[in-house]
Design a protein around this motif. Structure first.
Motif, PDB file in Angstrom:
ATOM      1  N   TRP A 119      15.633 122.590 128.317  1.00 36.73           N
ATOM      2  CA  TRP A 119      15.521 122.013 126.975  1.00 36.73           C
ATOM      3  C   TRP A 119      14.067 121.710 126.633  1.00 36.73           C
ATOM      4  N   ILE A 120      13.362 121.099 127.570  1.00 34.52           N
ATOM      5  CA  ILE A 120      11.980 120.676 127.314  1.00 34.52           C
ATOM      6  C   ILE A 120      11.076 121.869 127.059  1.00 34.52           C
ATOM      7  N   TRP A 121      11.105 122.854 127.947  1.00 26.25           N
ATOM      8  CA  TRP A 121      10.222 124.007 127.785  1.00 26.25           C
ATOM      9  C   TRP A 121      10.655 124.886 126.617  1.00 26.25           C
ATOM     10  N   GLY A 122      11.973 124.971 126.378  1.00 25.39           N
ATOM     11  CA  GLY A 122      12.441 125.724 125.221  1.00 25.39           C
ATOM     12  C   GLY A 122      11.987 125.090 123.918  1.00 25.39           C
ATOM     13  N   GLY A 123      12.134 123.764 123.818  1.00 23.26           N
ATOM     14  CA  GLY A 123      11.692 123.059 122.616  1.00 23.26           C
ATOM     15  C   GLY A 123      10.195 123.114 122.445  1.00 23.26           C
ATOM     16  N   ALA A 124       9.452 122.967 123.542  1.00 21.70           N
ATOM     17  CA  ALA A 124       7.993 123.027 123.467  1.00 21.70           C
ATOM     18  C   ALA A 124       7.520 124.404 123.019  1.00 21.70           C
ATOM     19  N   ALA A 125       8.160 125.453 123.539  1.00 18.87           N
ATOM     20  CA  ALA A 125       7.800 126.820 123.131  1.00 18.87           C
ATOM     21  C   ALA A 125       8.085 127.042 121.651  1.00 18.87           C
ATOM     22  N   LEU A 126       9.194 126.485 121.175  1.00 18.35           N
ATOM     23  CA  LEU A 126       9.541 126.606 119.755  1.00 18.35           C
ATOM     24  C   LEU A 126       8.493 125.928 118.874  1.00 18.35           C
ATOM     25  N   VAL A 127       8.111 124.711 119.229  1.00 22.69           N
ATOM     26  CA  VAL A 127       7.116 123.966 118.451  1.00 22.69           C
ATOM     27  C   VAL A 127       5.760 124.657 118.500  1.00 22.69           C
ATOM     28  N   LEU A 128       5.352 125.061 119.694  1.00 24.59           N
ATOM     29  CA  LEU A 128       4.043 125.714 119.843  1.00 24.59           C
ATOM     30  C   LEU A 128       4.000 127.029 119.080  1.00 24.59           C
ATOM     31  N   GLY A 129       5.079 127.806 119.162  1.00 25.01           N
ATOM     32  CA  GLY A 129       5.133 129.064 118.415  1.00 25.01           C
ATOM     33  C   GLY A 129       5.070 128.836 116.918  1.00 25.01           C
ATOM     34  N   LEU A 130       5.753 127.795 116.446  1.00 24.43           N
ATOM     35  CA  LEU A 130       5.736 127.474 115.016  1.00 24.43           C
ATOM     36  C   LEU A 130       4.337 127.082 114.562  1.00 24.43           C
ATOM     37  N   LEU A 131       3.645 126.267 115.366  1.00 28.29           N
ATOM     38  CA  LEU A 131       2.300 125.831 115.008  1.00 28.29           C
ATOM     39  C   LEU A 131       1.313 127.002 115.009  1.00 28.29           C
ATOM     40  N   ILE A 132       1.437 127.888 115.980  1.00 24.70           N
ATOM     41  CA  ILE A 132       0.547 129.055 116.025  1.00 24.70           C
ATOM     42  C   ILE A 132       0.783 129.949 114.808  1.00 24.70           C
ATOM     43  N   TRP A 133       2.046 130.132 114.461  1.00 22.05           N
ATOM     44  CA  TRP A 133       2.413 130.980 113.322  1.00 22.05           C
ATOM     45  C   TRP A 133       1.855 130.420 112.014  1.00 22.05           C
ATOM     46  N   ALA A 160       8.857 119.792 113.257  1.00 22.29           N
ATOM     47  CA  ALA A 160       8.285 119.965 114.595  1.00 22.29           C
ATOM     48  C   ALA A 160       8.237 118.627 115.333  1.00 22.29           C
ATOM     49  N   LEU A 161       7.901 117.569 114.619  1.00 23.63           N
ATOM     50  CA  LEU A 161       7.897 116.237 115.216  1.00 23.63           C
ATOM     51  C   LEU A 161       9.286 115.836 115.704  1.00 23.63           C
ATOM     52  N   ALA A 162      10.288 116.189 114.911  1.00 21.60           N
ATOM     53  CA  ALA A 162      11.666 115.865 115.296  1.00 21.60           C
ATOM     54  C   ALA A 162      12.035 116.558 116.598  1.00 21.60           C
ATOM     55  N   VAL A 163      11.637 117.805 116.752  1.00 18.49           N
ATOM     56  CA  VAL A 163      11.934 118.543 117.991  1.00 18.49           C
ATOM     57  C   VAL A 163      11.219 117.893 119.177  1.00 18.49           C
ATOM     58  N   VAL A 164       9.951 117.521 118.988  1.00 17.72           N
ATOM     59  CA  VAL A 164       9.191 116.894 120.074  1.00 17.72           C
ATOM     60  C   VAL A 164       9.817 115.569 120.493  1.00 17.72           C
ATOM     61  N   VAL A 165      10.257 114.787 119.514  1.00 17.23           N
ATOM     62  CA  VAL A 165      10.919 113.518 119.834  1.00 17.23           C
ATOM     63  C   VAL A 165      12.156 113.775 120.691  1.00 17.23           C
ATOM     64  N   ALA A 166      12.928 114.798 120.328  1.00 15.75           N
ATOM     65  CA  ALA A 166      14.161 115.104 121.064  1.00 15.75           C
ATOM     66  C   ALA A 166      13.883 115.512 122.506  1.00 15.75           C
TER      67      ALA A 166
END
Length: 261
Positions: free
Chosen positions: A129-143, A175-181
């Motif tokens: 969950w942690i690495w999946g969520g982090a990858a999602l947030v990081l990918g979104l920010l890079i995009w 993205a903040l919501a995902v990081v909080v989760a």
């Protein structure tokens, strides 16, 4: 040889840092610290709902955090004061979460782990969950990086370039919501905002570009995780709080170095 639980703790902490470094920079630039704090407090309600309905904690916290982000965005778009909306929703959700937790068998005594974090009990499934969520947030920010930076620096300039600042704010909120989760098991609901803000604030004084600040914040976060876990094992102090304490120490050091330069 490192114990299994310690390796999982290190991987979990570094996974969260991968997302909080860059995202925390935007939180500092856009002065969204109160939003991050409010979203993390509201996540307690998600924890209580997850236990009540026997659902995964990450799904419950993510659902409540996303709802919080969407409601705040909607109300502020209608002209409501952002500080007032955040204050009302954050404290209301936290109060409802604590009340709900009191009715859930077994949660009242275990709620401290979600308020202050318990990184040493992270499981392999938590790491997914942690690495999946982090990858999602990081990918979104890079995009969205250039659009987000432009909207953060000057909203009028962003609008002239065809960028919708409101959309970029919504993206950061989600993205903040995902990081909080994903971070609630690491440092807890009460310290998530610190994990976002302090490394980015420490990196700000000696970073010349947005990219340097995001990278430096990630590095400071990683150092805080490793040193904080080491201090926790040595002193017997809470792991999540130790990570934040190390991060705060680095921030104080960065202030001293910045003044001398």
């Amino acid at each position: 040889m490192l114990d299994d639980f310690l390796i999982r703790a290190i991987l979990a902490g570094l996974g969260v840092v991968m997302a909080t470094g860059a995202l925390g920079s935007f939180v500092v630039w856009r002065r969204m610290a109160y939003f991050g704090d409010s979203t993390s407090h509201a996540a307690v309600l998600g924890v209580a709902l997850s236990f009540a309905f026997q659902a995964p904690v990450y799904l419950g916290t993510l659902a409540v955090a996303l709802a919080m982000a969407l409601i705040v965005t909607r109300l502020t778009a209608r002209g409501q004061s952002a500080d007032t909306v955040l204050g009302v929703l954050a404290h209301s959700a936290l109060a409802l979460g604590l009340v709900a937790a009191s009715f859930v068998p077994g949660l009242r005594t275990g709620l401290d782990a979600f308020l202050f974090g318990d990184i040493l009990v992270v499981s392999r499934w938590d790491l997914v969950w942690i690495w999946g969520g982090a990858a999602l947030v990081l990918g979104l920010l890079i995009w969205r990086w250039q659009r987000l930076v432009t909207a953060s620096v000057n909203e009028e300039l962003a609008m002239a370039a065809g960028i919708d600042p409101a959309r970029e704010r919504l993206i950061l909120s989600l993205a903040l919501a995902v990081v909080v989760a994903i971070a609630i098991r690491i440092v807890g609901a009460l310290l998530i905002s610190a994990m976002l803000i302090i490394p980015a604030a420490a990196a700000r004084g000696f970073s010349a570009t947005p990219e340097q600040m995001a990278g430096s914040a990630t590095l400071i976060g990683a150092i805080s995780v490793l040193a904080g876990l080491g201090a926790s094992l040595w002193l017997g102090s809470p792991a999540g709080s130790s990570i934040i304490a190390v991060s705060a120490g680095i921030y104080a050091l960065s202030l001293a170095c910045y003044r001398k330069s």
